[in-house]
Each structure stands twice: as structure tokens, then as C-alpha cells.
Write an enzyme that holds these catalytic residues in place. Structure first.
Site, PDB file in Angstrom:
ATOM      1  N   ASN A  89       0.794  -1.225   0.000  1.00  0.00           N
ATOM      2  CA  ASN A  89       0.000   0.000   0.000  1.00  0.00           C
ATOM      3  C   ASN A  89       0.832   1.283   0.000  1.00  0.00           C
ATOM      4  OD1 ASN A  89      -2.550   1.659   0.749  1.00  0.00           O
ATOM      5  ND2 ASN A  89      -1.123   2.078   2.426  1.00  0.00           N
ATOM      6  N   TYR A 155       2.866   8.970 -10.842  1.00  0.00           N
ATOM      7  CA  TYR A 155       1.915   8.153 -10.081  1.00  0.00           C
ATOM      8  C   TYR A 155       1.115   7.237 -11.000  1.00  0.00           C
ATOM      9  CZ  TYR A 155      -1.985   7.203  -6.857  1.00  0.00           C
ATOM     10  OH  TYR A 155      -2.931   6.610  -6.064  1.00  0.00           O
ATOM     11  N   LYS A 159       1.183   3.150 -10.975  1.00  0.00           N
ATOM     12  CA  LYS A 159      -0.024   2.378 -10.681  1.00  0.00           C
ATOM     13  C   LYS A 159      -0.430   1.500 -11.865  1.00  0.00           C
ATOM     14  CE  LYS A 159      -0.831   3.667  -6.453  1.00  0.00           C
ATOM     15  NZ  LYS A 159      -0.641   2.692  -5.341  1.00  0.00           N
TER      16      LYS A 159
END
Length: 301
Positions: A89, A155, A159
Site C-alpha cells: 500500500n 503516479y 499504478k
């Protein structure tokens, strides 16, 4: 649903979604290794889990390097005897448009999100294979990685890579009984509080203690961090024994299965395509219905 007897590592679990994941797993019976760069935050989570009757310990370190991943797995084994679940996470943001993003801003986000997921998953897979009893890798992706998002080159790339790694590792680890899935969460966090369409409703709910409004929970699929944590518990449990290689979205009242990238339309030209042939056929052929991109703007009430 319980995960009694299982041992989990949750990276970046000092606050927000990560804390919700750690506390939900502990409440369902798992022993949890809490990881964060903030030692005080990690201790607070451990104390909260233990005060509720659960078992937890903390590792204070930034993910990314192999040594930290090895430390997380070794701590799980030393403290609780085994490792069954790895939840990757941990993450950071360094938002900036392409032409203004520095090398450091790009590398920092890739190191924590993408490399951190890789090193932690690799260390966990090695241990799970040694144990010979299967396991779970739960990778945290994002809508930005599925669709792109303005100002998030680093980001979104990380991802998207995480979702691709889930599909790859699901194949590679299937024989060992290790299931790998990507979670695509949407929740009221520090990041979503900055979205103008969401901010007033989130602030009002926090001020009054009332639930988030229905339009936000259902139409936008945005709820609390606790809403998302239920999916983590499911994927960690024996109930998910047939689920692997998937990207699963959750937020508010919405649970969704994301599609994998696939060819949408196909055209053929005998002996191949010239540039002129592509141009002539594009608007009436495969380009007639181009794909959208970017996270859709919130619609509001």
C-alpha cells in the site's frame, strides 16, 4: 469472515487506507506487521490493534529497497512464525505536469510505488514458496493508473505498472498457490479532500459524523477508508481462493471489476498498411469510436 491464523504485512499502514487495511485484517483475526516511515504513526496503529485484542508489531522504514522488503518478511516470521498476506500500500505523491516534473520527482514516486511493490512482493513470494502453503499478494493500484490523471505522470505510470505486475505474477505464482490481485480504491483521504466537488461533502461528514451523501457513495463510488478495507479482508481470506489476476475497484457503495487492456476494434489490409491507407480508413474504421482517457470529472449532486 475471518483470517484467523494468518499473518499479514501492510506497507504504508500508519494512516489513511493503509491503517484501515491493517486494523481490518487484525479485527478479522490476522497478526499484522505495520509498516510506515512515521514511527509515531506506526506505534499508534499497533497500540490500537493490541488494545482491541489483536496482534501487531511495527517496522519503521521506507519501502523500495530490497533490504527493507526482506526486513518486513523476516519480522513477520520472527514475531508470528510465518507470512500469508502481503499488502503493498505504501506510496507518495509528487504531482506536477510533464514539462515541470523533475527527475527526482519522477524517481521518488516510482521508487516507492513501483519498486516498493516489486521488492516487497518478491520477498513475500520467496517466503510463501518456501512455506509451500500458498499465500496472497494484494497490490494497491489506482484509477489514475487505469485511466491516467492530469499532473500525475509518475503516479499513473507506477499504478499502471502495478496492475500489469498483478496479471504477470498471477501467472508466475499460480503453481505455488499464491494469488495476486490489484485493488483500485477510492476513499475520502487527504488526496481526495482536495477535489473541489468532493471537499464540501467530506468536510460536512467529518464535522457532523453523518454518512457521506448517497450521490457521493453510489454515483462517484467514494466512501470511507473502512469501506475499502472489506475488500482487503476478502482477498486475504479463504473465500477468495478462486480469485487471481484481477483488478478490483471499491469505494463507497460501489464494487467493480476493471477490464484488462484488450483490442477494441481491428481492421485488415492485404499486404499490410501504408501510412496513407491508415489515414484514409481511420475515421470510418478502427478510429471511429476512440477510447476516452482521464478520470471522469465528478458530477456532483
Amino acid at each position: 469472515m475471518d483470517v484467523v491464523g494468518k499473518v499479514a504485512v501492510v506497507t504504508g499502514s500508519g494512516r489513511g487506507l493503509g491503517r484501515a487495511y491493517a486494523e481490518a485484517l487484525a479485527a478479522a483475526g490476522a497478526a499484522v506487521v505495520v509498516n510506515d516511515v512515521d514511527g509515531d504513526a506506526a506505534k499508534q496503529v499497533v497500540d490500537a490493534i493490541e488494545s482491541a485484542g489483536g496482534r501487531a508489531t511495527a517496522v519503521v522504514a521506507p519501502v523500495g529497497e530490497t533490504a527493507v522488503a526482506d526486513q518486513l518478511v523476516a519480522t513477520a516470521v520472527a514475531e508470528f512464525g510465518r507470512l500469508d498476506v502481503m499488502v503493498t500500500n505504501a506510496g507518495i505523491l509528487r504531482d506536477r505536469v510533464l514539462w515541470k516534473m523533475s527527475d527526482e520527482e519522477f524517481d521518488d514516486v516510482i521508487r516507492v510505488h513501483l519498486r516498493g511493490t516489486f521488492t516487497c512482493a518478491r520477498a513475500a513470494a520467496q517466503r510463501m514458496r518456501e512455506q509451500g502453503e500458498g499465500g496472497r499478494l494484494i497490490l494497491v493500484a489506482s484509477p489514475a493508473g487505469q485511466r491516467g490523471n492530469f499532473g500525475q505522470t509518475n503516479y499513473a505510470a507506477a499504478k499502471a505498472g502495478i496492475a500489469a505486475m498483478a496479471r504477470t505474477w498471477a501467472m508466475e505464482l499460480a503453481k505455488a498457490g499464491i494469488l495476486v490481485n490489484a485493488v483500485v480504491p477510492v476513499a475520502a483521504t487527504e488526496m481526495t479532500r482536495t477535489i473541489p466537488a468532493f471537499a464540501p461533502a467530506i468536510e460536512e461528514a467529518e464535522r457532523t459524523g453523518a454518512p457521506l451523501p448517497r450521490w457521493l457513495r453510489r454515483d462517484e463510488g467514494l466512501g470511507t477508508v473502512e469501506d475499502v478495507a472489506s475488500l482487503i479482508v476478502f482477498l486475504a481470506s479463504d473465500a477468495s481462493a478462486e480469485v487471481t489476476g484481477q483488478a478490483i475497484g471499491i469505494g463507497g457503495d460501489r464494487l467493480a471489476l476493471w477490464s484488462h487492456p484488450a483490442e477494441k476494434s481491428v481492421a485488415y489490409s492485404q499486404d499490410g498498411w501504408t501510412a496513407e491507407g491508415i489515414a484514409a480508413s481511420w475515421s470510418s474504421g478502427i478510429g471511429a469510436e476512440p477510447e476516452s482517457y482521464g478520470i471522469p470529472a465528478p458530477q456532483g449532486r
